[in-house]
Design a protein around this motif. Structure first.
Motif, PDB file in Angstrom:
ATOM      1  N   TYR A 112       0.868  -1.179   0.000  1.00  0.00           N
ATOM      2  CA  TYR A 112       0.000   0.000   0.000  1.00  0.00           C
ATOM      3  C   TYR A 112       0.908   1.233   0.000  1.00  0.00           C
ATOM      4  CZ  TYR A 112      -4.025   2.994   1.028  1.00  0.00           C
ATOM      5  OH  TYR A 112      -5.015   3.952   0.949  1.00  0.00           O
ATOM      6  N   PRO A 113       1.218   1.761  -1.195  1.00  0.00           N
ATOM      7  CA  PRO A 113       2.212   2.845  -1.292  1.00  0.00           C
ATOM      8  C   PRO A 113       1.665   4.267  -1.147  1.00  0.00           C
ATOM      9  CG  PRO A 113       1.623   2.109  -3.479  1.00  0.00           C
ATOM     10  CD  PRO A 113       0.828   1.257  -2.520  1.00  0.00           C
ATOM     11  N   LEU A 114       0.363   4.434  -0.924  1.00  0.00           N
ATOM     12  CA  LEU A 114      -0.198   5.781  -0.776  1.00  0.00           C
ATOM     13  C   LEU A 114       0.033   6.246   0.667  1.00  0.00           C
ATOM     14  CD1 LEU A 114      -1.678   8.249  -1.723  1.00  0.00           C
ATOM     15  CD2 LEU A 114      -3.844   6.993  -1.585  1.00  0.00           C
ATOM     16  N   VAL A 115       1.259   6.654   0.933  1.00  0.00           N
ATOM     17  CA  VAL A 115       1.651   7.038   2.290  1.00  0.00           C
ATOM     18  C   VAL A 115       2.422   8.356   2.267  1.00  0.00           C
ATOM     19  CG1 VAL A 115       1.742   4.685   3.181  1.00  0.00           C
ATOM     20  CG2 VAL A 115       3.776   5.670   2.126  1.00  0.00           C
ATOM     21  N   LEU A 116       2.318   9.086   3.379  1.00  0.00           N
ATOM     22  CA  LEU A 116       3.121  10.284   3.594  1.00  0.00           C
ATOM     23  C   LEU A 116       4.339   9.868   4.407  1.00  0.00           C
ATOM     24  CD1 LEU A 116       0.350  12.868   4.609  1.00  0.00           C
ATOM     25  CD2 LEU A 116       1.228  12.354   2.332  1.00  0.00           C
ATOM     26  N   THR A 117       5.509   9.925   3.808  1.00  0.00           N
ATOM     27  CA  THR A 117       6.740   9.571   4.492  1.00  0.00           C
ATOM     28  C   THR A 117       7.376  10.854   5.013  1.00  0.00           C
ATOM     29  OG1 THR A 117       7.837   9.590   2.328  1.00  0.00           O
ATOM     30  CG2 THR A 117       7.183   7.448   3.187  1.00  0.00           C
ATOM     31  N   THR A 118       6.980  11.258   6.215  1.00  0.00           N
ATOM     32  CA  THR A 118       7.437  12.546   6.728  1.00  0.00           C
ATOM     33  C   THR A 118       8.777  12.397   7.451  1.00  0.00           C
ATOM     34  OG1 THR A 118       6.203  12.370   8.803  1.00  0.00           O
ATOM     35  CG2 THR A 118       5.071  13.336   6.936  1.00  0.00           C
ATOM     36  N   TYR A 119       9.579  13.440   7.348  1.00  0.00           N
ATOM     37  CA  TYR A 119      10.983  13.387   7.750  1.00  0.00           C
ATOM     38  C   TYR A 119      11.261  14.036   9.102  1.00  0.00           C
ATOM     39  CZ  TYR A 119      11.570  12.758   2.667  1.00  0.00           C
ATOM     40  OH  TYR A 119      11.473  12.326   1.369  1.00  0.00           O
ATOM     41  N   GLU A 120      12.332  13.541   9.745  1.00  0.00           N
ATOM     42  CA  GLU A 120      13.059  14.331  10.725  1.00  0.00           C
ATOM     43  C   GLU A 120      14.335  14.753   9.996  1.00  0.00           C
ATOM     44  OE1 GLU A 120      10.932  14.698  12.958  1.00  0.00           O
ATOM     45  OE2 GLU A 120       9.930  12.860  12.364  1.00  0.00           O
ATOM     46  N   ILE A 121      14.538  16.048   9.849  1.00  0.00           N
ATOM     47  CA  ILE A 121      15.729  16.579   9.179  1.00  0.00           C
ATOM     48  C   ILE A 121      16.731  16.949  10.261  1.00  0.00           C
ATOM     49  CG2 ILE A 121      16.633  18.321   7.608  1.00  0.00           C
ATOM     50  CD1 ILE A 121      13.852  18.546   6.370  1.00  0.00           C
ATOM     51  N   VAL A 122      17.879  16.268  10.253  1.00  0.00           N
ATOM     52  CA  VAL A 122      18.866  16.402  11.322  1.00  0.00           C
ATOM     53  C   VAL A 122      20.244  16.662  10.726  1.00  0.00           C
ATOM     54  CG1 VAL A 122      17.555  14.798  12.769  1.00  0.00           C
ATOM     55  CG2 VAL A 122      19.462  13.940  11.393  1.00  0.00           C
ATOM     56  N   CYS A 123      21.147  17.162  11.560  1.00  0.00           N
ATOM     57  CA  CYS A 123      22.546  17.281  11.159  1.00  0.00           C
ATOM     58  C   CYS A 123      23.220  15.916  11.270  1.00  0.00           C
ATOM     59  CB  CYS A 123      23.289  18.277  12.050  1.00  0.00           C
ATOM     60  SG  CYS A 123      22.794  20.001  11.833  1.00  0.00           S
ATOM     61  N   SER A 124      23.950  15.528  10.237  1.00  0.00           N
ATOM     62  CA  SER A 124      24.706  14.282  10.314  1.00  0.00           C
ATOM     63  C   SER A 124      25.869  14.421  11.292  1.00  0.00           C
ATOM     64  CB  SER A 124      25.243  13.903   8.934  1.00  0.00           C
ATOM     65  OG  SER A 124      26.096  14.918   8.423  1.00  0.00           O
ATOM     66  N   ALA A 125      26.342  15.646  11.481  1.00  0.00           N
ATOM     67  CA  ALA A 125      27.407  15.989  12.431  1.00  0.00           C
ATOM     68  C   ALA A 125      27.364  17.499  12.606  1.00  0.00           C
ATOM     69  CB  ALA A 125      28.771  15.543  11.900  1.00  0.00           C
ATOM     70  N   GLY A 126      28.090  17.989  13.612  1.00  0.00           N
ATOM     71  CA  GLY A 126      28.167  19.422  13.814  1.00  0.00           C
ATOM     72  C   GLY A 126      27.458  19.936  15.047  1.00  0.00           C
ATOM     73  N   TYR A 127      26.684  19.082  15.729  1.00  0.00           N
ATOM     74  CA  TYR A 127      26.083  19.485  16.991  1.00  0.00           C
ATOM     75  C   TYR A 127      27.165  19.523  18.081  1.00  0.00           C
ATOM     76  CZ  TYR A 127      21.472  18.084  15.010  1.00  0.00           C
ATOM     77  OH  TYR A 127      20.345  17.953  14.252  1.00  0.00           O
ATOM     78  N   ASP A 128      26.916  20.287  19.149  1.00  0.00           N
ATOM     79  CA  ASP A 128      27.771  20.129  20.319  1.00  0.00           C
ATOM     80  C   ASP A 128      27.467  18.759  20.938  1.00  0.00           C
ATOM     81  OD1 ASP A 128      25.827  20.395  22.750  1.00  0.00           O
ATOM     82  OD2 ASP A 128      25.336  22.120  21.507  1.00  0.00           O
ATOM     83  N   GLU A 129      28.341  18.294  21.805  1.00  0.00           N
ATOM     84  CA  GLU A 129      28.256  16.911  22.290  1.00  0.00           C
ATOM     85  C   GLU A 129      26.928  16.606  22.972  1.00  0.00           C
ATOM     86  OE1 GLU A 129      30.659  13.756  25.216  1.00  0.00           O
ATOM     87  OE2 GLU A 129      31.349  15.831  24.988  1.00  0.00           O
ATOM     88  N   ASN A 130      26.458  17.493  23.852  1.00  0.00           N
ATOM     89  CA  ASN A 130      25.220  17.208  24.572  1.00  0.00           C
ATOM     90  C   ASN A 130      24.021  17.189  23.632  1.00  0.00           C
ATOM     91  OD1 ASN A 130      24.100  16.867  27.443  1.00  0.00           O
ATOM     92  ND2 ASN A 130      22.740  18.420  26.586  1.00  0.00           N
ATOM     93  N   THR A 131      23.977  18.159  22.693  1.00  0.00           N
ATOM     94  CA  THR A 131      22.870  18.203  21.738  1.00  0.00           C
ATOM     95  C   THR A 131      22.875  16.963  20.859  1.00  0.00           C
ATOM     96  OG1 THR A 131      22.905  20.618  21.701  1.00  0.00           O
ATOM     97  CG2 THR A 131      21.818  19.514  19.868  1.00  0.00           C
ATOM     98  N   ARG A 132      24.052  16.569  20.381  1.00  0.00           N
ATOM     99  CA  ARG A 132      24.148  15.348  19.572  1.00  0.00           C
ATOM    100  C   ARG A 132      23.602  14.154  20.346  1.00  0.00           C
ATOM    101  NH1 ARG A 132      29.893  13.231  19.502  1.00  0.00           N
ATOM    102  NH2 ARG A 132      29.105  12.557  21.544  1.00  0.00           N
ATOM    103  N   ASN A 133      23.987  14.036  21.595  1.00  0.00           N
ATOM    104  CA  ASN A 133      23.530  12.900  22.392  1.00  0.00           C
ATOM    105  C   ASN A 133      22.027  12.945  22.635  1.00  0.00           C
ATOM    106  OD1 ASN A 133      26.123  11.911  22.540  1.00  0.00           O
ATOM    107  ND2 ASN A 133      26.553  12.784  24.562  1.00  0.00           N
ATOM    108  N   GLN A 134      21.498  14.135  22.837  1.00  0.00           N
ATOM    109  CA  GLN A 134      20.047  14.277  22.994  1.00  0.00           C
ATOM    110  C   GLN A 134      19.311  13.844  21.724  1.00  0.00           C
ATOM    111  OE1 GLN A 134      20.133  18.535  24.600  1.00  0.00           O
ATOM    112  NE2 GLN A 134      18.252  17.712  25.474  1.00  0.00           N
ATOM    113  N   VAL A 135      19.793  14.322  20.585  1.00  0.00           N
ATOM    114  CA  VAL A 135      19.156  13.969  19.312  1.00  0.00           C
ATOM    115  C   VAL A 135      19.168  12.462  19.116  1.00  0.00           C
ATOM    116  CG1 VAL A 135      19.363  14.129  16.795  1.00  0.00           C
ATOM    117  CG2 VAL A 135      19.619  16.183  18.196  1.00  0.00           C
ATOM    118  N   LYS A 136      20.316  11.841  19.353  1.00  0.00           N
ATOM    119  CA  LYS A 136      20.427  10.401  19.162  1.00  0.00           C
ATOM    120  C   LYS A 136      19.548   9.641  20.158  1.00  0.00           C
ATOM    121  CE  LYS A 136      24.323   8.573  17.865  1.00  0.00           C
ATOM    122  NZ  LYS A 136      25.736   8.179  17.641  1.00  0.00           N
TER     123      LYS A 136
END
Length: 366
Positions: free
Chosen positions: A304-328
């Motif tokens: 059933y391909p009639l779907v909305l594939t909505t994204y989380e758009i994130v930085c692959s790198a570049g966050y400070d350490e705490n923010t990166r860990n929170q995102v992950k």
């Protein structure tokens, strides 16, 4: 307060109460075991994680936030459902740590997003999946099969009655009434209208040729918002619309089985899962911009391909350490809670190959 918000809030509240009840009735030893199993995959970074974007993700984000707070004491998500465009803009501007979006970054946003990520690529993670139902109100017709061509002809006005030959041929065992079809469409601009029209163009181009967030107001009548079209169909015998499945479920509407080219397919987690396993992407690696044209035109058996594939758009790198860990941590918790509770909110839990590639992407954020 709108009925949509009341209904969604009631469902989310019931899930929170259920989770609390489950916790209170469990033994302290089992609670500790469960917490340690989750914590083993998490950094435990604390603080408020600020995100913004698509309103279509709001209920999912609320649900994930409950699970996130339970998994990491002192951490929470602050998600503002301001719309996909605002989410992308404020992610690029640094006001949001990640963006929820029903569309990928525009071509002219890719480089600014990379600059915002410290010169690193921004990744699109399609992890909130909202199937679109062809929902109808036709008493006595509990099962309805429609081909993509017939769906297009209904919405373009070529088919006007429920006992039309095309519908009858696809439903030989149904007692179809002479009732006139009342088409209900979104009167406001929406990503659902945009994706539904893209689906019609991709799957049956000979019967549909328009796209865009505004649905052509040439056949039927409009209603505002997803809850609006679903409520309108509920009130009109013979009505039909396109709407996210959660709203069709809330209004107890019929949901058509769609023949995408390999036989009629029921909308359920399994059939959406087949479609997700066969996703194609316009990008490479962990950046997963879905090729919606290929998705909507696919004819995989049981999908059933009639779907909305909505994204989380994130930085692959570049966050400070705490923010990166929170995102992950947050994204890890979200992927660990792709379950029946999420399905009750109108979303399809991701499973199989698609779940595995999302997990790999989250792990790779550095």
């Amino acid at each position: 307060m709108s009925r949509k918000i009341l209904l969604a809030s009631a469902v989310v509240a019931s899930l929170v109460l259920a989770a609390c009840s489950e916790t209170s009735t469990s033994s302290s030893s089992s609670d500790a075991t469960g917490a340690s199993e989750v914590a083993a995959n998490l950094t435990g970074a604390t603080g408020s994680l600020v995100a913004e974007g698509a309103s279509s993700q709001q209920n999912a984000m609320d649900f994930f936030n409950v699970q996130y707070q339970q998994a990491v004491s002192g951490a929470s998500l602050a998600y503002t459902a301001s719309g996909s465009g605002s989410g992308r803009k404020n992610f690029i501007g640094g006001q949001a740590v990640f963006a929820g979006s029903d569309s990928p970054l525009a071509d002219d946003q890719v480089e600014p997003a990379a600059q915002r990520c410290g010169g690193n690529e921004a990744w699109h993670l399609p992890m909130v999946i909202g199937p679109v139902a062809i929902a109808y109100n036709l008493p006595g017709v509990d099962t309805l099969n429609l081909s993509t061509a017939t769906v297009a002809k209904i919405f373009n006005g070529s088919i006007t009655a429920w006992n039309a030959p095309e519908i009858a041929a696809e439903n030989p065992d149904a007692e179809l009434p002479e009732t006139q079809i009342s088409v209900i469409f979104r009167s406001d601009e929406s990503g659902t209208s945009d994706n539904f029209q893209k689906f019609l163009v991709a799957s049956t181009p000979e019967n549909w040729d328009t796209t865009g967030q505004a649905f052509p107001a040439t056949v039927g009548s409009g209603a505002n918002g997803s809850n609006g079209v679903a409520s309108e169909v509920k009130s009109i015998e013979g009505a039909i619309t396109y709407v996210e499945s959660g709203f069709a479920k809330q209004q107890s509407l019929g949901v058509a089985n769609i023949d995408f080219g390999a036989g009629s397919v029921e909308l359920n987690p399994e059939s959406v899962g087949v479609a997700l396993d066969n996703l194609a992407f316009k990008t490479e690696g962990h950046n997963m911009v879905v090729d919606t044209e290929a998705l909507f035109a696919s004819e995989n058996e049981g999908a059933y391909p009639l779907v909305l594939t909505t994204y989380e758009i994130v930085c692959s790198a570049g966050y400070d350490e705490n923010t990166r860990n929170q995102v992950k941590d947050f994204l890890t918790v979200a992927l660990e809670n792709q379950n029946d509770q999420l399905n009750e909110l109108g979303y399809i839990p991701v499973t199989g190959q698609h779940l595995e590639r999302l997990q790999a992407a989250v792990e790779a954020i550095s």
